[in-house]
Design a protein around this motif. Structure first.
Motif, mmCIF file in Angstrom:
data_model
loop_
_atom_site.group_PDB
_atom_site.id
_atom_site.type_symbol
_atom_site.label_atom_id
_atom_site.label_comp_id
_atom_site.label_asym_id
_atom_site.label_seq_id
_atom_site.Cartn_x
_atom_site.Cartn_y
_atom_site.Cartn_z
ATOM 1 N N ILE A 1 0.841 -1.206 0.000
ATOM 2 C CA ILE A 1 0.000 0.000 0.000
ATOM 3 C C ILE A 1 0.876 1.256 0.000
ATOM 4 O O ILE A 1 0.688 2.164 -0.818
ATOM 5 C CB ILE A 1 -0.949 -0.005 1.218
ATOM 6 C CG1 ILE A 1 -2.010 -1.108 1.047
ATOM 7 C CG2 ILE A 1 -1.609 1.369 1.409
ATOM 8 C CD1 ILE A 1 -2.836 -1.379 2.295
ATOM 9 N N THR B 1 2.716 1.914 -3.203
ATOM 10 C CA THR B 1 1.775 2.336 -4.240
ATOM 11 C C THR B 1 1.363 3.789 -4.037
ATOM 12 O O THR B 1 1.261 4.560 -4.998
ATOM 13 C CB THR B 1 0.547 1.400 -4.241
ATOM 14 O OG1 THR B 1 1.006 0.060 -4.459
ATOM 15 C CG2 THR B 1 -0.454 1.804 -5.311
ATOM 16 N N GLU C 1 -4.793 5.760 -14.400
ATOM 17 C CA GLU C 1 -4.257 4.547 -13.794
ATOM 18 C C GLU C 1 -3.683 4.840 -12.401
ATOM 19 O O GLU C 1 -3.935 4.088 -11.441
ATOM 20 C CB GLU C 1 -3.189 3.925 -14.700
ATOM 21 C CG GLU C 1 -2.616 2.603 -14.212
ATOM 22 C CD GLU C 1 -3.642 1.489 -14.086
ATOM 23 O OE1 GLU C 1 -4.680 1.528 -14.781
ATOM 24 O OE2 GLU C 1 -3.403 0.573 -13.274
ATOM 25 N N ALA D 1 -6.458 5.575 -9.987
ATOM 26 C CA ALA D 1 -7.194 4.354 -9.619
ATOM 27 C C ALA D 1 -6.418 3.535 -8.587
ATOM 28 O O ALA D 1 -6.983 3.081 -7.586
ATOM 29 C CB ALA D 1 -7.459 3.520 -10.871
ATOM 30 N N GLN D 2 -5.131 3.347 -8.801
ATOM 31 C CA GLN D 2 -4.348 2.559 -7.846
ATOM 32 C C GLN D 2 -4.238 3.284 -6.504
ATOM 33 O O GLN D 2 -4.252 2.650 -5.447
ATOM 34 C CB GLN D 2 -2.962 2.245 -8.410
ATOM 35 C CG GLN D 2 -3.044 1.276 -9.590
ATOM 36 C CD GLN D 2 -1.670 0.757 -9.991
ATOM 37 O OE1 GLN D 2 -0.823 0.481 -9.154
ATOM 38 N NE2 GLN D 2 -1.452 0.620 -11.287
ATOM 39 N N TRP E 1 -7.575 2.645 -4.792
ATOM 40 C CA TRP E 1 -7.785 1.265 -4.352
ATOM 41 C C TRP E 1 -6.859 0.938 -3.170
ATOM 42 O O TRP E 1 -7.256 0.219 -2.234
ATOM 43 C CB TRP E 1 -7.596 0.311 -5.523
ATOM 44 C CG TRP E 1 -8.042 -1.094 -5.317
ATOM 45 C CD1 TRP E 1 -7.391 -2.223 -5.713
ATOM 46 C CD2 TRP E 1 -9.257 -1.548 -4.688
ATOM 47 N NE1 TRP E 1 -8.112 -3.336 -5.370
ATOM 48 C CE2 TRP E 1 -9.262 -2.958 -4.731
ATOM 49 C CE3 TRP E 1 -10.334 -0.902 -4.076
ATOM 50 C CZ2 TRP E 1 -10.295 -3.740 -4.194
ATOM 51 C CZ3 TRP E 1 -11.364 -1.669 -3.534
ATOM 52 C CH2 TRP E 1 -11.328 -3.055 -3.594
ATOM 53 N N ALA E 2 -5.641 1.481 -3.193
ATOM 54 C CA ALA E 2 -4.742 1.316 -2.041
ATOM 55 C C ALA E 2 -5.350 1.977 -0.808
ATOM 56 O O ALA E 2 -5.276 1.442 0.306
ATOM 57 C CB ALA E 2 -3.371 1.914 -2.357
#
Lengths: 382, 382
Positions: free
Chosen positions: A221, A224, A240, A243-244, A247-248
């Motif tokens: 996490i 990222t 991208e 989004a990551q 989500w993290a």
């Protein structure tokens, strides 16, 4: 690993355009009339409000608006919203916003189903036994509120920033569309990065029992967040990375990384809650100030894990190097690392310390966080 | 990241002694009479059966036994169990065992609520529209079935090993007590390690869209499996290693690591299903043979990710070195890497290839896995 029970019934509907399906999600839960909560009027200017209204109308769901929820949300606003929800007899709450709107909405949902004053639920005077179903459309990724049952609200009169949590306050469905977060300001992006890292490190460093697998998930996490924050600072439109990052953020506080850990506490949040309760600083900005200061005091309590952090996150050797690297990274991305950057001076330390000591009881760590210790940590942040 | 919807309603109750609470979990779901499914009589010898019976009795829940479920479970057994469940009018299924028992129990639970033959649900002739509530007590960590809605069963007549999955076939509650897994044989421990790694790498290597965050989560799982397998081979009683192994196994196939990825496939499982359908080899043993063989053929399709794998998992430079390192590790722990170790010879390749080509249609990758390709992969495994 410690024994644990993990249950997370929230459906995450993630991706572009997902907000257009909010009406179908509510209809699937037999919602007929919903309280639509939000913060600023920005969602009306950027078209999100219209999209939501249209999606609800398509399913024959009516709604009552409740806007104006602020950062570091306050209990008086929650009380107002509960009155509105009762007057209009809504059967669900739909939060459109970031953590403040989501947290307020959880408190509203629980408060509607409780006869007394909603603050009772925060101070342990009453338990949450029911709540209206909660739905959300997330516009800022930071708090993880979209996939957990927690809510933090400030009582402006008592200057207390306290939390609730119950099996009834998990959102039924949360829409996470990273594209909706493109317009988040530079400041709030970096504050959010600090918030996610704070969620990740509290248990990582403080747990008496911290399985290595859980440490690896935490490191996934943090790496990222660091990587995607840098990408987004260079190009806010990078879907991208957005989004990551989002989500993290969700994974940092949905129960996963804490499962099997034991004996952890939230000292950085405990201290920061006083900063935002007293000085109304953004939560993430407060956290990026508190974390390095706390780490400088705490690292000798868990030297191996601090060395691990330095090595895994920054490729460095010593605990101290790892702490400096994090502080430097906060400086680099432009989130504060000094109380002075938050406008808090040494003369305000005594009142701040008193407030932290009040929080310490609620956080269950008053034995460790004595006046002396809290003073030392806050002085590290001057 | 690709759009996705993540919903996982299974409660995981994890840790020592948790099986004693199975009765309370069933009672909380208003279960009165349950079909208790299991494999060998081992659970009677080691006391687990008695513990479960006592916990059920304490809640006034009666049960009907259905034992004898074998590895690579077969549809004829599922059909028998459905008859028993109907005859006794049970209102839930409680699986006590590993992935074979869990998968069979999901098929039983769905089959009871379907009028036709249960195999229809596997071949797409009918959809699952309901299932009895499913509960489980896991005794072998490998398949991840405890926290997903999938089930794989073999049709012995047609030699097809196919899968089902539906929102109705998530377990309500799964008990994961690592202490119950201490008696897993050395062989099944290493087969399980191969199975978990297979679940982790299928998407990691094949996805057209593989977010780096998801790769990091996969790597956390694989590193944990490698580390804890070695610890457990040295000391099968190491609870901490057993627990992290089990929890990594659950995370490998509960939806987390695949969320946001796109365009992935399960070629290793596709090929292995033929080995276990035709030769009844243990699934994990088949996978440890297939994976290096497949990787040697596939790596040029995704060289960067194979380099990443070599670097992150083994600290090596090239794709080829990473593949060799994994193969060597399988050899070291004692799980097969050659078809000959499974008793499969070159003369059996033609029939095996035919079966794989049959699977390829169901796995949706018949265009890539032509006769020539499958032949080359299987020849790598000779």
């Amino acid at each position: 690993m410690d024994n644990f029970t993990l249950f997370n019934p929230t459906t995450i509907d993630f991706g572009t355009g997902k907000e257009q399906q909010i009406g179908q999600h509510l209809a699937a839960h037999s919602v007929k009339k919903v309280l639509l909560t939000y913060g600023s009027e920005r969602i009306k200017r950027d078209g999100l409000f219209a999209t939501v209204a249209q999606s609800l109308a398509a399913q024959g769901i009516s709604f009552v608006e409740f806007g104006g929820i602020v950062s570091n949300p306050v209990i008086s606003t929650v009380r107002e919203a509960i009155l509105v929800a009762r007057t209009h007899q809504v059967d669900a709450v739909l939060a459109v916003g970031g953590g403040s709107v989501l947290d307020s909405s959880k408190a509203i949902a629980a408060g509607v189903r409780y006869e007394g004053d909603v603050w009772d639920l925060f101070i342990g005077k009453a338990a949450i036994t029911a709540a209206l179903p909660i739905f959300s459309i997330l516009t800022l990724a930071a708090t993880g509120s979209e996939m957990n049952n927690g809510a933090v609200v400030t009582n402006e009169l008592t200057k207390e920033k306290f939390a609730i949590g119950s099996p009834h306050t998990f959102p039924k469905v949360s829409i996470v569309n990273p594209a909706l977060m493109q317009t988040v300001s530079r400041d709030y992006l970096v504050y959010s990065a600090a918030d996610i890292i704070a969620h990740s490190i509290e248990g990582y460093f403080t747990a008496k029992l911290q399985p290595r697998f859980q440490s690896r998930l935490v490191e996934a996490i943090i790496k990222t967040v660091i990587e995607t924050t840098e990408t987004l600072l260079a190009d806010p439109a990078d879907y991208e990375a957005r989004a990551q990052f989002a989500w993290a953020s969700t994974q940092a506080l949905n129960g996963l990384i804490y499962s099997g850990t034991a004996g952890f506490s939230y000292p950085n949040h405990m201290i920061e809650h006083s900063l935002s309760a007293l000085f109304n600083v953004p939560h993430g900005a407060g956290l990026s100030v508190v974390m390095p200061a706390w780490m400088k005091w705490y690292h000798s309590h868990n030297p191996q894990q601090f060395q691990r952090f330095a090595r895994e996150i920054f490729g460095l050797e010593s605990a101290e190097q790892g702490i400096t690297a994090l502080e430097n990274w906060f400086d680099k991305i432009g989130t504060p690392t000094r109380l002075s950057q938050l406008g808090i001076t040494e003369t305000e330390l005594p009142a701040t310390i008193d407030n932290v000591l009040g929080n310490a009881k609620w956080f269950g760590i008053a034995d460790i966080y004595t006046r002396d210790v809290v003073t030392r940590i806050l002085k590290n942040a001057l």
